[in-house]
Write an enzyme that holds these catalytic residues in place. Structure first.
Site, PDB file in Angstrom:
ATOM      1  N   TYR A  32     -13.740  13.488 -38.121  1.00 21.61           N
ATOM      2  CA  TYR A  32     -13.940  13.437 -39.569  1.00 21.61           C
ATOM      3  C   TYR A  32     -12.884  12.616 -40.296  1.00 21.61           C
ATOM      4  O   TYR A  32     -13.115  12.146 -41.415  1.00 21.61           O
ATOM      5  CB  TYR A  32     -14.104  14.857 -40.130  1.00 21.61           C
ATOM      6  CG  TYR A  32     -15.351  15.457 -39.514  1.00 21.61           C
ATOM      7  CD1 TYR A  32     -16.609  15.166 -40.034  1.00 21.61           C
ATOM      8  CD2 TYR A  32     -15.283  16.216 -38.344  1.00 21.61           C
ATOM      9  CE1 TYR A  32     -17.768  15.640 -39.430  1.00 21.61           C
ATOM     10  CE2 TYR A  32     -16.432  16.696 -37.733  1.00 21.61           C
ATOM     11  CZ  TYR A  32     -17.674  16.404 -38.282  1.00 21.61           C
ATOM     12  OH  TYR A  32     -18.816  16.851 -37.681  1.00 21.61           O
ATOM     13  N   ASP A  70     -13.077  12.293 -30.233  1.00 22.65           N
ATOM     14  CA  ASP A  70     -14.503  12.215 -30.527  1.00 22.65           C
ATOM     15  C   ASP A  70     -15.004  10.785 -30.336  1.00 22.65           C
ATOM     16  O   ASP A  70     -14.309   9.928 -29.767  1.00 22.65           O
ATOM     17  CB  ASP A  70     -14.771  12.746 -31.948  1.00 22.65           C
ATOM     18  CG  ASP A  70     -16.118  13.436 -32.082  1.00 22.65           C
ATOM     19  OD1 ASP A  70     -17.135  12.731 -32.209  1.00 22.65           O
ATOM     20  OD2 ASP A  70     -16.146  14.685 -32.062  1.00 22.65           O
ATOM     21  N   ASP A 128     -22.907  15.837 -27.123  1.00 22.81           N
ATOM     22  CA  ASP A 128     -23.593  15.616 -28.394  1.00 22.81           C
ATOM     23  C   ASP A 128     -24.948  14.934 -28.211  1.00 22.81           C
ATOM     24  O   ASP A 128     -25.221  14.345 -27.166  1.00 22.81           O
ATOM     25  CB  ASP A 128     -22.681  14.756 -29.279  1.00 22.81           C
ATOM     26  CG  ASP A 128     -22.923  14.978 -30.761  1.00 22.81           C
ATOM     27  OD1 ASP A 128     -23.903  15.648 -31.119  1.00 22.81           O
ATOM     28  OD2 ASP A 128     -22.113  14.465 -31.560  1.00 22.81           O
ATOM     29  N   CYS A 187     -23.912  20.212 -28.821  1.00 23.71           N
ATOM     30  CA  CYS A 187     -23.994  19.739 -30.209  1.00 23.71           C
ATOM     31  C   CYS A 187     -25.262  18.905 -30.332  1.00 23.71           C
ATOM     32  O   CYS A 187     -25.659  18.235 -29.391  1.00 23.71           O
ATOM     33  CB  CYS A 187     -22.746  18.919 -30.557  1.00 23.71           C
ATOM     34  SG  CYS A 187     -22.636  18.438 -32.282  1.00 23.71           S
ATOM     35  N   ASP A 193     -23.263  18.656 -39.493  1.00 22.17           N
ATOM     36  CA  ASP A 193     -21.877  18.192 -39.591  1.00 22.17           C
ATOM     37  C   ASP A 193     -21.320  18.549 -40.961  1.00 22.17           C
ATOM     38  O   ASP A 193     -22.034  18.553 -41.955  1.00 22.17           O
ATOM     39  CB  ASP A 193     -21.814  16.660 -39.507  1.00 22.17           C
ATOM     40  CG  ASP A 193     -22.031  16.147 -38.108  1.00 22.17           C
ATOM     41  OD1 ASP A 193     -22.567  16.890 -37.269  1.00 22.17           O
ATOM     42  OD2 ASP A 193     -21.680  14.976 -37.873  1.00 22.17           O
TER      43      ASP A 193
END
Ligand code: 9PG
Length: 812
Positions: A320, A358, A468, A509, A528
């Site tokens: 993020y 990530d 993910d 995810c 998210d």
């Protein structure tokens, strides 16, 4: 001929003429079902067939059968067919002796000469809306004078929430962008008012009588289950089916469905979803089988994710802080190292365990063995450095999806899942282009997944994987092996990952929920987050405020609340990161609400700010939510609105028992929400002393309605409420931990004296509040004199400062 199965909750009957069944509850607040129909849709030689009946034969076994995960069962087996084509169908109904639920399972046998393609197993059709055939007798559900429906979205990011009759289903206004990612191809997305759908399970109930039914499946190993409901007062319709996906059933072959389940639900019970969610956990071996003994006293704490030693994950995630508005990574090795050093410097005060890299390190999503130029050394050396700094190395992978233009897609066109026209399927408009997906029924593709995960865990050294975009394995298409359903393909893919990363902690995810149960340790259960309250999309402004699966704080928090019952039963819930720095578009109130709800819903706690630049005031928010409380709250008004306002968590330790109460203002303007202890189900006759965590204000509650200051927009009132007795000392709270009491490690009240121990990581500094019968004569902390002040009637404030642990002595 009719047959009846019954236990102490319900009575089930099958009627062989016209083939239907009925379910009645002894508790008449739980909606019953009459005239329930079932059927199977399939295709043979290009023609559609639908079996609804056909010379049923019943085989009743009311003697209790031994051993099942759900305790002793009574069973009735209904065999139907063969139909004109030679297709046999059977339904086994199982009634657990000790549970308020009915289970049933379909089997389908192809005794024809040709393969058939299975479209739908209709396990339940009920209600006044079944007008498509002459039904004798007519079907009905209820009574439901004030019906409501809880809908569960397909995958992690999809919306979960509750609807009333006049409302509209939350479907996307951007289907081109969102449907491939968020929606199960087999689940309708109704547009008209009063019609709703759900995936895997749903709740249909009555807001007036407070009784409801969970309708769903105990697993999604074989098929994705869908539900659809139409709500009109006193006239509800419910359909539930398993999606066959057109998978081929060859001559001589037989298929068995997942178990369907109807379970009673008491809307106002402290744990309304408990029976259903725990049955699902038992079905996957995550909780011990029910026995005669455990049925008498259900052991709430049993199960893999509620063992006392099972730690709630905490950490830092790079996404993020280092991603752009169009959701592409902008991360470099330098950012990783900078934050690693910052997190290390924050020890021991902020004990987060996992450091997770990530999206952004890879050359392209799908090309896992080539790295982005910002990661010249790859990611193996970083795992080593993370480990050496004392953290668990974590890595993001999206093993089933391929970014447009990836080498993998170009070099292995045969690995791609293709649609009817032979073109690679659309896996969503991602990274500014159409992504596509692997066909996991291709051995080469599955091997590539295996190799990716094995390499990340064993060669690179990542023991925490965030996996993910997992829905990509379950997109509709023409898989190379046409005998498998989408749910089976996804589950097999996840099984391969589980085996390849056996010792790793796996977080799912973007993942359809059912097929992952038992194969992952944690699951993202919402959209998210982002540094915005409302979703934002390509400058479309408020047009996208009703998009509930796009990134936003509101969207992430909504699902953290509605999916709280799954936590510690199916997996550890991941509510997504807690963003501390409000940036330009968040308010401090919104950050505090996030912290409060992430803490109260008990799931993983990950930060995602630039840790090297966090001001102390924001860092403090992270400190007070560490360690995570880890428990499941009660959501008191979950069935009455689509924005629940009242959460309650009951806590207990040496200092006694208390309640953590959250009151949420979802509105865009300040609101004076009425407060009284009855709203939270607290005893009216009991006096409580309450302290609001964020403001530090305290209130005394005596059963009357109290007037409290308004709650800011998107803000929270977070009270700890302690029952108080005259003349008895009590811990009233502190600003050391959001629980306002879990920091107390010891408590011993004697005659005119009190000894308590506080425990916090690192260097703790703050205030605690005590209720004492008289002002202290002596107050010490670790033998030194302790500063105190009167802070209201019989309440005293103590300024404390200590490292890790300290003993406080007070005499009066
Ligand atoms: C990395 C991110 C983060 C995040 C995940 C996932 O465009 N989209 O539909 C879209 C949806 C989700 C998304 C990114 C794009 O986020 O949930 O935490 O890991 O991937 O790319």
């Amino acid at each position: 001929m009719d047959a009846i199965l019954e236990n102490s909750w319900l009575q089930f009957s099958i009627h062989l003429d016209n083939l239907y069944w009925s379910l009645n509850w002894r508790n008449d607040r739980i909606p019953g079902l009459r005239g329930v129909r079932m059927g199977v849709d399939y295709r043979l030689d290009g023609r559609k067939w639908n079996i609804r009946a056909g010379s049923p034969v019943l085989d009743l076994n009311t003697a209790t059968l031994p051993a099942s995960p759900h305790g002793p069962l009574k069973q009735a087996r209904l065999s139907l067919g063969p139909d004109a084509n030679g297709i046999r169908w059977a339904v086994t109904f199982s009634l657990p002796t000790n549970l308020p639920m009915l289970l049933w399972q379909f089997t389908l046998e192809n005794e024809a000469q040709s393969p058939i393609y299975v479209d739908r197993l209709s396990v339940l059709e009920a209600g006044a809306g079944l007008k498509d055939s002459h039904l004798d007798p007519p079907s009905a559900i209820g009574p439901l004078s004030s019906p409501a429906f809880f809908s569960n979205g397909w995958q992690s990011w999809s919306y979960a929430g509750v609807y009333g009759p006049g409302e509209r289903f939350m479907s996307t206004r951007l289907p081109f962008f969102r449907s491939p990612t968020d929606v199960n191809a087999g689940t309708p997305q109704p547009k008209e008012r009063g019609r709703f759908s759900s995936d895997f399970f749903a709740v249909l109930g009555d807001r007036e009588s407070r009784g409801a039914l969970v309708a769903g499946f105990l697993s999604q190993r074989q098929h994705f289950g869908s539900l659809e409901a139409v709500l009109n007062p006193n006239d509800a319709t419910l359909r539930m089916w398993a999606n066959g996906d057109g998978a081929r059933l060859d001559p001589g072959e037989k298929l068995e469905s997942d178990s369907a389940c109807l379970c009673s639900l008491e809307v106002d019970s402290p744990d309304p979803f408990g029976y259903f969610v725990e049955a699902v956990a038992r079905e996957h071996g995550l909780m011990p089988p029910l026995t005669e003994l455990t049925a008498q006293a259900p052991a709430r704490s049993q199960g893999r994710f509620s063992e006392p030693g099972f730690e709630i994950p905490t950490g830092w995630c790079s996404w993020y802080q280092y991603s752009s508005e169009d959701y592409t990574g902008e991360l470099s090795e330098r950012d990783v190292l900078k934050n690693l050093a910052a997190l290390r410097a924050l020890q021991p005060g902020l004990p987060l365990r996992t450091f997770q890299i990530d999206d952004g390190f890879e050359a392209k999503v799908g090309d896992w063995f080539a790295f982005h130029p910002a990661f010249p050394r790859g990611v193996a050396p970083l795992a080593e450095e993370i480990q050496a700094s004392g953290f668990t190395p974590g890595l993001w992978l999206a093993p089933f999806i391929l970014q447009a233009g990836s080498q993998t897609a170009r070099q292995h066109p045969d690995w791609l899942l293709r649609g009817r026209l032979g073109r690679p399927v659309n896996a969503g408009f991602l990274w500014n282009n159409f992504a596509t997906a692997l066909d996991l029924t291709h051995p080469g593709a599955l091997e590539y997944v295996e190799k990716t995960v094995h390499t990340a865990v064993h060669d690179w050294g990542y023991r925490y994987l965030k996996l993910d975009f997992l829905y990509a394995a379950a997109l509709p298409g023409r898989p190379r092996d046409p005998r498998l359903t989408r749910a089976q393909i996804l589950r097999r893919g996840l099984e391969v990952i589980r085996a390849a990363g056996e010792e790793a902690f796996l977080l799912g995810c973007g993942c359809p929920l059912g097929p992952a149960i038992g194969l992952v340790e944690a699951m993202r259960i919402g959209a998210d987050t982002s540094r915005r309250w409302f979703p934002y999309f390509r400058g479309l402004g408020s047009y996208v405020h009703q998009e509930w699966s796009l990134p936003s704080v509101r969207n992430a928090l909504n699902n953290a609340i509605y999916r709280a019952p799954l936590h510690r039963r199916w997996w550890i819930n991941d509510p997504d990161c807690l963003l501390l720095n409000p940036g330009e578009h968040l308010s401090l109130e919104e950050v505090r609400l996030s912290a409060s709800l992430i803490a109260m819903t008990g799931g993983s706690l990950f930060l995602s700010d630039d840790l090297s630049a966090l001001p102390p005031s924001l860092l403090q928010i992270a400190e007070v939510v560490t360690p995570p409380i880890g428990l499941r709250p009660q959501i008191l008004d979950w069935f009455d609105t689509n924005q629940p306002q009242h959460l309650r968590l009951d806590l207990e330790n040496a200092s006694g028992s208390w309640h953590l109460l959250a009151q949420i203002n979802w509105a865009d303007v300040p609101q004076e929400l009425p407060f009284c202890q009855q709203i939270f189900g607290l005893e009216a006759g009991q006096r409580y002393q309450a302290r609001e965590f964020w403001s530090g204000s305290d209130y005394s509650l005596d059963g009357e309605r109290v007037s409290l200051p308004p709650i800011p927009p998107h803000g929270v009132r977070l009270l700890s409420a302690r029952p108080i007795q005259p003349g008895v000392p009590a811990y009233l709270g502190s600003n050391l931990h959001i629980s306002q009491g879990l920091e107390v490690a010891g408590w011993e009240a004697g005659d005119r004296r009190l000894t308590l121990a506080l425990q916090r990581p690192g260097q703790a500094r703050g205030e605690i509040f005590l209720r004492l019968p008289e002002a202290p004569r002596v107050a010490t902390i670790a033998g030194r004199e302790l500063d105190w002040q009167a802070a209201g009637k019989e309440s005293y404030r103590f300024r404390v400062e200590f490292e890790r642990e300290a003993e406080i002595q007070i005499e009066w």
